[in-house]
Design a protein around this motif. Structure first.
Motif, PDB file in Angstrom:
ATOM      1  N   ASP A  35       9.971  10.137   1.967  1.00  0.00           N
ATOM      2  CA  ASP A  35      11.169   9.451   2.448  1.00  0.00           C
ATOM      3  C   ASP A  35      11.705  10.199   3.659  1.00  0.00           C
ATOM      4  O   ASP A  35      11.798  11.431   3.647  1.00  0.00           O
ATOM      5  CB  ASP A  35      12.253   9.423   1.364  1.00  0.00           C
ATOM      6  CG  ASP A  35      11.938   8.423   0.262  1.00  0.00           C
ATOM      7  OD1 ASP A  35      11.228   7.442   0.543  1.00  0.00           O
ATOM      8  OD2 ASP A  35      12.407   8.630  -0.866  1.00  0.00           O
ATOM      9  N   TRP A  36      12.064   9.457   4.701  1.00  0.00           N
ATOM     10  CA  TRP A  36      12.588  10.057   5.919  1.00  0.00           C
ATOM     11  C   TRP A  36      13.869   9.346   6.347  1.00  0.00           C
ATOM     12  O   TRP A  36      13.888   8.631   7.345  1.00  0.00           O
ATOM     13  CB  TRP A  36      11.547  10.003   7.045  1.00  0.00           C
ATOM     14  CG  TRP A  36      10.447  10.982   6.837  1.00  0.00           C
ATOM     15  CD1 TRP A  36       9.200  10.731   6.388  1.00  0.00           C
ATOM     16  CD2 TRP A  36      10.510  12.393   7.047  1.00  0.00           C
ATOM     17  NE1 TRP A  36       8.472  11.889   6.312  1.00  0.00           N
ATOM     18  CE2 TRP A  36       9.256  12.931   6.714  1.00  0.00           C
ATOM     19  CE3 TRP A  36      11.512  13.261   7.480  1.00  0.00           C
ATOM     20  CZ2 TRP A  36       8.966  14.287   6.796  1.00  0.00           C
ATOM     21  CZ3 TRP A  36      11.218  14.616   7.565  1.00  0.00           C
ATOM     22  CH2 TRP A  36       9.967  15.115   7.232  1.00  0.00           C
ATOM     23  N   PRO A  37      14.958   9.548   5.602  1.00  0.00           N
ATOM     24  CA  PRO A  37      16.224   8.965   6.054  1.00  0.00           C
ATOM     25  C   PRO A  37      16.677   9.640   7.349  1.00  0.00           C
ATOM     26  O   PRO A  37      16.263  10.768   7.661  1.00  0.00           O
ATOM     27  CB  PRO A  37      17.192   9.247   4.904  1.00  0.00           C
ATOM     28  CG  PRO A  37      16.584  10.393   4.154  1.00  0.00           C
ATOM     29  CD  PRO A  37      15.094  10.305   4.367  1.00  0.00           C
ATOM     30  N   VAL A  38      17.513   8.955   8.090  1.00  0.00           N
ATOM     31  CA  VAL A  38      17.972   9.477   9.377  1.00  0.00           C
ATOM     32  C   VAL A  38      18.623  10.846   9.196  1.00  0.00           C
ATOM     33  O   VAL A  38      18.452  11.738  10.030  1.00  0.00           O
ATOM     34  CB  VAL A  38      18.936   8.479  10.063  1.00  0.00           C
ATOM     35  CG1 VAL A  38      19.591   9.105  11.289  1.00  0.00           C
ATOM     36  CG2 VAL A  38      18.187   7.223  10.454  1.00  0.00           C
ATOM     37  N   LYS A  39      19.320  11.052   8.097  1.00  0.00           N
ATOM     38  CA  LYS A  39      19.972  12.344   7.858  1.00  0.00           C
ATOM     39  C   LYS A  39      18.937  13.478   7.839  1.00  0.00           C
ATOM     40  O   LYS A  39      19.133  14.511   8.471  1.00  0.00           O
ATOM     41  CB  LYS A  39      20.738  12.317   6.535  1.00  0.00           C
ATOM     42  CG  LYS A  39      21.441  13.600   6.225  1.00  0.00           C
ATOM     43  CD  LYS A  39      22.219  13.519   4.933  1.00  0.00           C
ATOM     44  CE  LYS A  39      22.942  14.838   4.692  1.00  0.00           C
ATOM     45  NZ  LYS A  39      23.738  14.795   3.469  1.00  0.00           N
ATOM     46  N   ALA A  86      -7.845   1.330  -5.121  1.00  0.00           N
ATOM     47  CA  ALA A  86      -7.164   0.092  -5.496  1.00  0.00           C
ATOM     48  C   ALA A  86      -5.946  -0.095  -4.577  1.00  0.00           C
ATOM     49  O   ALA A  86      -5.355   0.878  -4.095  1.00  0.00           O
ATOM     50  CB  ALA A  86      -6.707   0.170  -6.945  1.00  0.00           C
ATOM     51  N   ILE A  87      -5.575  -1.337  -4.362  1.00  0.00           N
ATOM     52  CA  ILE A  87      -4.439  -1.632  -3.484  1.00  0.00           C
ATOM     53  C   ILE A  87      -3.169  -0.988  -4.029  1.00  0.00           C
ATOM     54  O   ILE A  87      -2.348  -0.471  -3.263  1.00  0.00           O
ATOM     55  CB  ILE A  87      -4.293  -3.149  -3.282  1.00  0.00           C
ATOM     56  CG1 ILE A  87      -5.493  -3.653  -2.469  1.00  0.00           C
ATOM     57  CG2 ILE A  87      -2.974  -3.491  -2.595  1.00  0.00           C
ATOM     58  CD1 ILE A  87      -5.589  -5.150  -2.335  1.00  0.00           C
ATOM     59  N   THR A  88      -3.022  -0.958  -5.329  1.00  0.00           N
ATOM     60  CA  THR A  88      -1.857  -0.301  -5.941  1.00  0.00           C
ATOM     61  C   THR A  88      -1.829   1.180  -5.567  1.00  0.00           C
ATOM     62  O   THR A  88      -0.780   1.717  -5.198  1.00  0.00           O
ATOM     63  CB  THR A  88      -1.898  -0.448  -7.473  1.00  0.00           C
ATOM     64  OG1 THR A  88      -1.964  -1.832  -7.801  1.00  0.00           O
ATOM     65  CG2 THR A  88      -0.681   0.186  -8.115  1.00  0.00           C
ATOM     66  N   THR A  94       0.664   5.731   0.358  1.00  0.00           N
ATOM     67  CA  THR A  94       1.272   5.593   1.683  1.00  0.00           C
ATOM     68  C   THR A  94       2.794   5.577   1.643  1.00  0.00           C
ATOM     69  O   THR A  94       3.426   5.352   2.665  1.00  0.00           O
ATOM     70  CB  THR A  94       0.743   4.344   2.412  1.00  0.00           C
ATOM     71  OG1 THR A  94       0.934   3.186   1.594  1.00  0.00           O
ATOM     72  CG2 THR A  94      -0.726   4.494   2.753  1.00  0.00           C
ATOM     73  N   GLY A  95       3.385   5.825   0.470  1.00  0.00           N
ATOM     74  CA  GLY A  95       4.827   6.033   0.405  1.00  0.00           C
ATOM     75  C   GLY A  95       5.664   4.880  -0.099  1.00  0.00           C
ATOM     76  O   GLY A  95       6.893   4.952  -0.066  1.00  0.00           O
ATOM     77  N   TRP A  96       5.055   3.831  -0.586  1.00  0.00           N
ATOM     78  CA  TRP A  96       5.820   2.698  -1.109  1.00  0.00           C
ATOM     79  C   TRP A  96       6.136   2.943  -2.567  1.00  0.00           C
ATOM     80  O   TRP A  96       5.320   3.448  -3.316  1.00  0.00           O
ATOM     81  CB  TRP A  96       5.031   1.404  -0.936  1.00  0.00           C
ATOM     82  CG  TRP A  96       4.675   1.166   0.486  1.00  0.00           C
ATOM     83  CD1 TRP A  96       3.532   1.540   1.127  1.00  0.00           C
ATOM     84  CD2 TRP A  96       5.489   0.562   1.489  1.00  0.00           C
ATOM     85  NE1 TRP A  96       3.592   1.188   2.444  1.00  0.00           N
ATOM     86  CE2 TRP A  96       4.775   0.578   2.699  1.00  0.00           C
ATOM     87  CE3 TRP A  96       6.758  -0.009   1.474  1.00  0.00           C
ATOM     88  CZ2 TRP A  96       5.281   0.060   3.881  1.00  0.00           C
ATOM     89  CZ3 TRP A  96       7.264  -0.540   2.645  1.00  0.00           C
ATOM     90  CH2 TRP A  96       6.535  -0.498   3.832  1.00  0.00           C
ATOM     91  N   GLU A  97       7.321   2.570  -2.992  1.00  0.00           N
ATOM     92  CA  GLU A  97       7.725   2.761  -4.382  1.00  0.00           C
ATOM     93  C   GLU A  97       7.411   1.538  -5.232  1.00  0.00           C
ATOM     94  O   GLU A  97       7.481   1.603  -6.455  1.00  0.00           O
ATOM     95  CB  GLU A  97       9.214   3.082  -4.451  1.00  0.00           C
ATOM     96  CG  GLU A  97       9.549   4.404  -3.788  1.00  0.00           C
ATOM     97  CD  GLU A  97      11.025   4.731  -3.826  1.00  0.00           C
ATOM     98  OE1 GLU A  97      11.787   3.966  -4.455  1.00  0.00           O
ATOM     99  OE2 GLU A  97      11.405   5.736  -3.228  1.00  0.00           O
ATOM    100  N   SER A  98       7.075   0.425  -4.591  1.00  0.00           N
ATOM    101  CA  SER A  98       6.820  -0.812  -5.311  1.00  0.00           C
ATOM    102  C   SER A  98       5.643  -1.541  -4.678  1.00  0.00           C
ATOM    103  O   SER A  98       5.593  -1.694  -3.457  1.00  0.00           O
ATOM    104  CB  SER A  98       8.078  -1.683  -5.263  1.00  0.00           C
ATOM    105  OG  SER A  98       7.782  -3.037  -5.448  1.00  0.00           O
ATOM    106  N   LEU A  99       4.733  -2.015  -5.515  1.00  0.00           N
ATOM    107  CA  LEU A  99       3.591  -2.776  -5.016  1.00  0.00           C
ATOM    108  C   LEU A  99       4.055  -4.080  -4.383  1.00  0.00           C
ATOM    109  O   LEU A  99       3.533  -4.505  -3.350  1.00  0.00           O
ATOM    110  CB  LEU A  99       2.607  -3.055  -6.150  1.00  0.00           C
ATOM    111  CG  LEU A  99       1.364  -3.867  -5.784  1.00  0.00           C
ATOM    112  CD1 LEU A  99       0.545  -3.140  -4.732  1.00  0.00           C
ATOM    113  CD2 LEU A  99       0.538  -4.152  -7.021  1.00  0.00           C
TER     114      LEU A  99
END
Length: 169
Positions: A35-39, A86-88, A94-99
């Protein structure tokens, strides 16, 4: 001599600011799965959040969040093409929390589902063997000059008008 506006184009000529922005960009490149929030990016760069966000967009042409999306999608396309993961697994690596979010945003940006992209990229890989990887990545880089939600809205209505009367550059 009047003080210079820190948000002016001249401020981007400041080598120290450019180095700070590149430091944040390099961190996103190296760890795009995080995660890379602006802060957090502003802390890496040693500038305020607002100044970082404005300066990053002016220096690189897109906001930090869109840059991160671009990197994640690029990495996902590479993994779809070059691995049997697998795509999941690719979504989470790659950093996604949800498929579901991964699939929806991937389709919004590339125009294809991850599965269709895997089939398409593998079918054309033989003709691309002699192209250097850096050139291939640049040519396949997703176009995120507009926000994903705006792109989705335009595709749904079949229009290319902006969501507001003021054009954002």
């Amino acid at each position: 001599m009047p003080p210079s506006d820190p948000d002016s184009d001249d401020a981007l000529q400041d080598p120290a600011l450019l180095r700070r922005l590149l430091r944040a960009k390099d961190r996103m490149d190296a760890c795009s799965h995080e995660d890379w929030p602006v802060k957090r990016l502003a802390e890496v760069s040693g500038v305020s959040e607002a100044h970082f966000a404005r300066s990053f967009k002016r220096a690189f042409g897109i906001p930090p969040h869109r840059y991160l999306l671009t990197r994640r999608i690029e990495q996902a396309v590479t993994l779809l093409r070059d691995t049997d993961l697998a795509i999941t697994d690719i979504a989470f690596v790659t950093g996604w929390e949800s498929l579901g979010t991964f699939g929806r945003i991937f389709r919004d940006i590339t125009g294809h589902s991850p599965g269709a992209m895997r089939v398409q990229s593998r079918a054309s890989i033989a003709s691309l063997d002699c192209v250097p990887a850096c050139v291939l990545k640049a040519a396949q880089r997703p176009d995120l000059t507009i926000a994903v939600l705006e792109k989705r809205r335009r595709d749904a209505t079949g229009t290319v008008r902006p969501s507001s009367t003021k054009e954002v550059t």
